[in-house]
Scaffold this motif. Structure first.
Motif, short mmCIF file in Angstrom:
data_model
loop_
_atom_site.label_atom_id
_atom_site.label_comp_id
_atom_site.label_asym_id
_atom_site.label_seq_id
_atom_site.Cartn_x
_atom_site.Cartn_y
_atom_site.Cartn_z
N GLU A 102 -7.16 -16.39 -7.64
CA GLU A 102 -8.28 -15.57 -8.11
C GLU A 102 -8.56 -14.46 -7.10
O GLU A 102 -8.70 -13.29 -7.48
CB GLU A 102 -9.51 -16.46 -8.30
CG GLU A 102 -10.66 -15.75 -9.00
CD GLU A 102 -11.82 -16.68 -9.27
OE1 GLU A 102 -12.96 -16.20 -9.31
OE2 GLU A 102 -11.59 -17.91 -9.44
N LYS A 103 -8.59 -14.82 -5.81
CA LYS A 103 -8.79 -13.82 -4.77
C LYS A 103 -7.59 -12.88 -4.67
O LYS A 103 -7.73 -11.68 -4.46
CB LYS A 103 -9.01 -14.52 -3.42
CG LYS A 103 -10.46 -14.89 -3.14
CD LYS A 103 -10.62 -15.32 -1.69
CE LYS A 103 -12.10 -15.63 -1.40
NZ LYS A 103 -12.28 -16.04 0.01
N ALA A 104 -6.40 -13.48 -4.81
CA ALA A 104 -5.18 -12.67 -4.71
C ALA A 104 -5.16 -11.60 -5.80
O ALA A 104 -4.85 -10.43 -5.53
CB ALA A 104 -3.94 -13.57 -4.84
N GLN A 105 -5.49 -11.99 -7.03
CA GLN A 105 -5.47 -11.03 -8.13
C GLN A 105 -6.52 -9.95 -7.93
O GLN A 105 -6.27 -8.76 -8.17
CB GLN A 105 -5.71 -11.76 -9.45
CG GLN A 105 -5.55 -10.87 -10.69
CD GLN A 105 -4.13 -10.39 -10.88
OE1 GLN A 105 -3.21 -11.18 -11.04
NE2 GLN A 105 -3.93 -9.07 -10.87
N SER A 106 -7.72 -10.36 -7.47
CA SER A 106 -8.79 -9.39 -7.21
C SER A 106 -8.39 -8.43 -6.09
O SER A 106 -8.60 -7.21 -6.19
CB SER A 106 -10.08 -10.14 -6.84
OG SER A 106 -11.10 -9.23 -6.51
N PHE A 107 -7.82 -8.98 -5.05
CA PHE A 107 -7.36 -8.17 -3.91
C PHE A 107 -6.29 -7.18 -4.36
O PHE A 107 -6.32 -6.00 -4.02
CB PHE A 107 -6.80 -9.11 -2.83
CG PHE A 107 -6.51 -8.44 -1.52
CD1 PHE A 107 -7.46 -8.42 -0.51
CD2 PHE A 107 -5.29 -7.83 -1.28
CE1 PHE A 107 -7.19 -7.81 0.71
CE2 PHE A 107 -5.01 -7.22 -0.08
CZ PHE A 107 -5.98 -7.20 0.92
N PHE A 108 -5.35 -7.68 -5.17
CA PHE A 108 -4.26 -6.85 -5.67
C PHE A 108 -4.81 -5.71 -6.55
O PHE A 108 -4.41 -4.56 -6.42
CB PHE A 108 -3.28 -7.72 -6.46
CG PHE A 108 -2.17 -6.96 -7.13
CD1 PHE A 108 -1.04 -6.56 -6.41
CD2 PHE A 108 -2.22 -6.66 -8.49
CE1 PHE A 108 -0.01 -5.86 -7.02
CE2 PHE A 108 -1.20 -5.96 -9.11
CZ PHE A 108 -0.09 -5.57 -8.37
N ASP A 109 -5.74 -6.06 -7.46
CA ASP A 109 -6.29 -5.07 -8.39
C ASP A 109 -7.03 -3.95 -7.66
O ASP A 109 -6.99 -2.79 -8.08
CB ASP A 109 -7.23 -5.75 -9.39
CG ASP A 109 -6.49 -6.65 -10.36
OD1 ASP A 109 -5.26 -6.45 -10.54
OD2 ASP A 109 -7.12 -7.56 -10.93
N GLN A 110 -7.72 -4.28 -6.57
CA GLN A 110 -8.56 -3.30 -5.88
C GLN A 110 -7.87 -2.61 -4.70
O GLN A 110 -8.45 -1.74 -4.07
CB GLN A 110 -9.84 -3.98 -5.38
CG GLN A 110 -10.70 -4.55 -6.51
CD GLN A 110 -11.97 -5.19 -5.99
OE1 GLN A 110 -12.74 -4.54 -5.27
NE2 GLN A 110 -12.20 -6.44 -6.33
N ALA A 111 -6.64 -3.05 -4.40
CA ALA A 111 -5.93 -2.43 -3.27
C ALA A 111 -5.74 -0.94 -3.52
O ALA A 111 -5.35 -0.54 -4.63
CB ALA A 111 -4.57 -3.11 -3.08
N PRO A 112 -6.02 -0.08 -2.53
CA PRO A 112 -5.92 1.37 -2.73
C PRO A 112 -4.49 1.87 -2.90
O PRO A 112 -4.27 2.94 -3.43
CB PRO A 112 -6.56 1.95 -1.46
CG PRO A 112 -6.39 0.87 -0.45
CD PRO A 112 -6.48 -0.42 -1.18
N PHE A 113 -3.53 1.08 -2.46
CA PHE A 113 -2.13 1.47 -2.65
C PHE A 113 -1.27 0.21 -2.68
O PHE A 113 -1.60 -0.80 -2.08
CB PHE A 113 -1.64 2.42 -1.55
CG PHE A 113 -2.21 2.14 -0.20
CD1 PHE A 113 -3.20 2.97 0.32
CD2 PHE A 113 -1.78 1.06 0.56
CE1 PHE A 113 -3.73 2.70 1.58
CE2 PHE A 113 -2.31 0.81 1.81
CZ PHE A 113 -3.31 1.64 2.33
N LYS A 114 -0.20 0.27 -3.45
CA LYS A 114 0.71 -0.86 -3.62
C LYS A 114 2.14 -0.36 -3.53
O LYS A 114 2.45 0.74 -3.99
CB LYS A 114 0.51 -1.54 -4.98
CG LYS A 114 -0.91 -1.94 -5.33
CD LYS A 114 -0.96 -2.53 -6.74
CE LYS A 114 -2.39 -2.87 -7.14
NZ LYS A 114 -3.20 -1.69 -7.47
N ASP A 115 3.02 -1.19 -2.95
CA ASP A 115 4.44 -0.88 -2.99
C ASP A 115 5.15 -1.99 -3.75
O ASP A 115 4.51 -2.88 -4.33
CB ASP A 115 5.00 -0.68 -1.58
CG ASP A 115 4.94 -1.95 -0.74
OD1 ASP A 115 4.45 -2.98 -1.25
OD2 ASP A 115 5.38 -1.91 0.42
N ALA A 116 6.47 -1.96 -3.77
CA ALA A 116 7.23 -2.97 -4.51
C ALA A 116 6.92 -4.37 -4.00
O ALA A 116 6.85 -5.33 -4.79
CB ALA A 116 8.73 -2.69 -4.39
N ALA A 117 6.72 -4.51 -2.69
CA ALA A 117 6.43 -5.83 -2.13
C ALA A 117 5.13 -6.39 -2.66
O ALA A 117 5.00 -7.60 -2.89
CB ALA A 117 6.39 -5.76 -0.60
#
Length: 648
Positions: free
Chosen positions: A132-147
């Motif tokens: 639940e935290k992981a998904q929230s963290f992922f959704d709100q991250a200002p930038f994402k790469d392939a990893a």
């Protein structure tokens, strides 16, 4: 911690690619100290900046060795830090589940977090199962790469939440090999081989991870031919995991001989085995009683600087020697082990139990406790098995009761099966039935099969019918249930009931596993079936058997006709008994092995009562030790008696 996302900071973003070929590298490697980026020194560094690079290396070294407090001391002593410094320490905190709170606090303090910083925390949440935290963290991250994407996809795939993994996979704009590997492996682990195959075929690049995942999936699903086809069609170099998947798959699918052949091919290709692969190979040796091959594997272990002290490899060798009848070699190897875990103790205790050496098994259990090794549920299966094979009913009950009381080991189905067998063989059939009824879980097929076997030994028709009925309700395709019930009727000469059971068996399309025995003579394995008509030296074997039969009768042997399970004349029954597979194998051993040498025979079913009695006489007449391993234990026949004391 998520408050960081609500604060606008003019941070400088550094992107790092973590697109390796292994899904583990995304989930774990993205926060692995070995993956830490090296800082780039500025063109005109200050004295403080000059110290950043070597101190970062020192922090990474502490993290790799598990010394997080040492890393923290270096961190606090630094006058200047860069993002790599913070990330290095963050990796250390995230590796220790007890320091997750500190990891959160440290992340919030990073002045200029980069993609790697976010990926470390994301992986931390995933590895700790907080999706639940992981998904929230992922959704709100200002930038994402392939990893970032691969960490989430792999995490969901490992939890077998394939719909969520699939949703992320299709939302990902630039998929790489790791993304495809995660989906293929996830569907394989979920048992959905059809979808896994579709992803496998659609993948633009198929690396060794994808190929190996498909092989593993097919082997687990018992689709050996499809696994073989994938293995044969591989367009990339096979790694050790690939070879191990095929070898273990063969062994687990009752094709141990193919597994050993493939292991030879692997060695010829120059691959060096590891302890995991050797465990599968040695299990195959045990199933085939391929002692010579097992000794060759032992030589490989001895010549390897890493394997010679590997506890898994050595324990597998101990188990192999026990199951191949070489208890002395197993004990010698066990004594020479520098370290022993509970698995090693279990292997040796089980070995003594299988050979009917109950006192030695129980003595070893006591020694294990003195050595401060805590027994597990498998230990108690071995202990109860030792009591069972020696008829030590009261001792077995005492150990069964002490499991929960003294060791807090909850009884499992295997423990109840041992206890039902222990009570049943002792003739306490009603107590065995009562124990089944008192189990804290729903009765299962094996426990009724065990009760049925005891009913056959004691010729209890009424209880045998009840056990057979329950067994076949739970497992209608269980051939042993029909056969055991027919045996009970046959022992009472109730041939109409025998015919009725066989008719029902035929109507249910249940096929009895044919009994056979085998013996190794001069590195060649000879197989025999009852009333064998194939072996090229059958005439000599029959002649030897007739000679021994005459001497046996003079010594007091009388065929036990109840084990001739056909409604035929007495003379024909005696002939059928004389040609049982284990007797044929023993006779062949007498013909081919030097006078006085030990004969060792292996059988795929339980030895019959008449054969057991006859081989006792044979051991005295031939003046040699005869060892027979059946499905439950080893029987050591010598000087007219058996190590089981007639209790089997």
């Amino acid at each position: 911690m998520l408050s960081r996302f609500n604060i606008h900071q003019p941070w400088k973003v550094r992107f790092f690619s973590r697109s390796t070929g292994n899904p583990d590298a995304i989930l774990v490697g993205s926060c692995s100290s070995s993956s830490l980026p090296s800082p780039e020194p500025s063109t005109k560094p200050s004295s403080d900046q000059n110290q950043i690079f070597p101190l970062n290396k020192l922090i990474a070294r502490h993290v790799r060795s598990g010394d997080i407090d040492g890393a923290l001391r270096v961190f606090h002593g630094m006058r200047a830090k860069n993002t790599v410094t913070w990330n290095s320490l963050l990796v250390g905190f995230c590796k220790d589940p007890s320091r997750i709170k500190e990891a959160h606090q440290l992340f919030d303090e990073i002045p200029e977090p980069d993609t790697f910083s976010y990926n470390i925390m994301l992986s931390c949440h995933v590895r700790n199962g907080n999706f639940e935290k992981a998904q929230s963290f992922f959704d709100q991250a200002p930038f994402k790469d392939a990893a970032s994407w691969n960490t989430m996809i792999t995490g969901y795939a490992r939890r077998k939440e394939m719909e969520k993994a699939r949703e992320l996979f299709y939302a990902m704009t630039e998929k790489n090999e790791v993304s495809w590997n995660a989906m293929i492996s996830g569907y394989v682990e979920s048992g959905d081989l059809e979808t896994a195959s579709r992803f496998f075929k659609a993948a633009p690049v198929r690396g060794v991870v994808a190929w190996t995942a498909m092989i593993t999936g097919y082997m687990k699903a018992k689709k050996v031919e499809l696994a073989e086809a994938v293995f044969k069609d591989m367009t990339v170099d096979k790694n050790l995991v690939t070879w191990n998947a095929m070898i273990s798959g063969y062994v687990e699918n009752s094709r141990a001989e193919d597994g050993l052949k493939l292991f030879k091919a692997m060695l010829e290709e120059g691959a060096r085995p590891n302890s995991s692969g050797l465990s599968s190979v040695l299990l195959g040796c045990s199933e085939l009683s391929a002692l010579r091959f097992g000794r060759q594997v032992h030589q490989i272990v001895c010549k390897s600087s890493t394997l010679c002290n590997d506890i898994t490899a050595l324990t597998s060798l101990v188990s192999m020697y026990c199951k191949c009848g070489e208890l002395g070699d197993a004990w010698k190897l066990f004594q020479g082990m520098k370290m022993r875990d509970v698995v090693a103790w279990n292997a040796m205790i089980s070995g003594y139990a299988q050979h009917g050496k109950a006192e030695k098994a129980l003595s070893l259990f006591r020694e294990m406790r003195v050595n401060k090794t805590r027994p597990d549920w498998i230990t108690f299966v071995a202990v109860l098995l030792a009591c069972n094979h020696a008829g030590m009913v009261d001792t077995g009950v005492e150990y069964f009761d002490s499991m929960v009381r003294d060791y807090r080991v909850e009884p499992r189905p295997d423990h109840y099966t041992c206890m039902v067998d222990l009570l049943g063989r002792a003739g306490k059939l009603e107590e065995a039935l009562e124990l089944i009824r008192s189990m804290p879980f729903k009765p299962y097929a094996a426990v009724f099969g065990t009760l049925l076997g005891a009913c056959r030994v004691h010729k209890n028709v009424d209880l045998g019918e009840l056990a057979a009925e329950k067994l076949l309700e739970l497992d209608p395709s269980n051939a042993a249930g029909y056969v055991q019930l027919a045996n009970i009727y046959a022992s009472k000469n109730r041939w109409e009931d025998v015919a009725r059971v066989r008719k029902r068996m035929k109507q249910s399309n249940v096929v009895k596993v044919p009994g056979y025995s085998w013996i190794e003579i001069r590195n060649k394995v000879h197989h025999f079936r009852s009333s064998d008509r194939i072996h090229p030296e059958l005439d000599s074997i029959h002649k030897k058997l007739k000679e021994m039969e005459k001497k046996m009768r003079l010594a007091g042997y009388k065929p036990e006709l109840e084990f001739a399970l056909h409604d035929v004349e007495e003379e024909q029954k005696e002939r059928l008994l004389l040609w049982h597979s284990e007797k044929l194998a023993v006779a062949y051993g007498c013909l081919k092995l030097p006078e006085g040498s030990r004969i060792q025979v292996f059988k795929n079913l339980r030895i019959c009562g008449d054969c057991h009695k006859a081989i006792e006489f044979m051991s005295e007449i031939e003046r040699r030790e005869i060892v027979v391993r059946d499905t439950t234990r080893f029987h050591h026949f010598k000087d007219g008696s058996c190590s089981c004391g007639g209790y089997w």
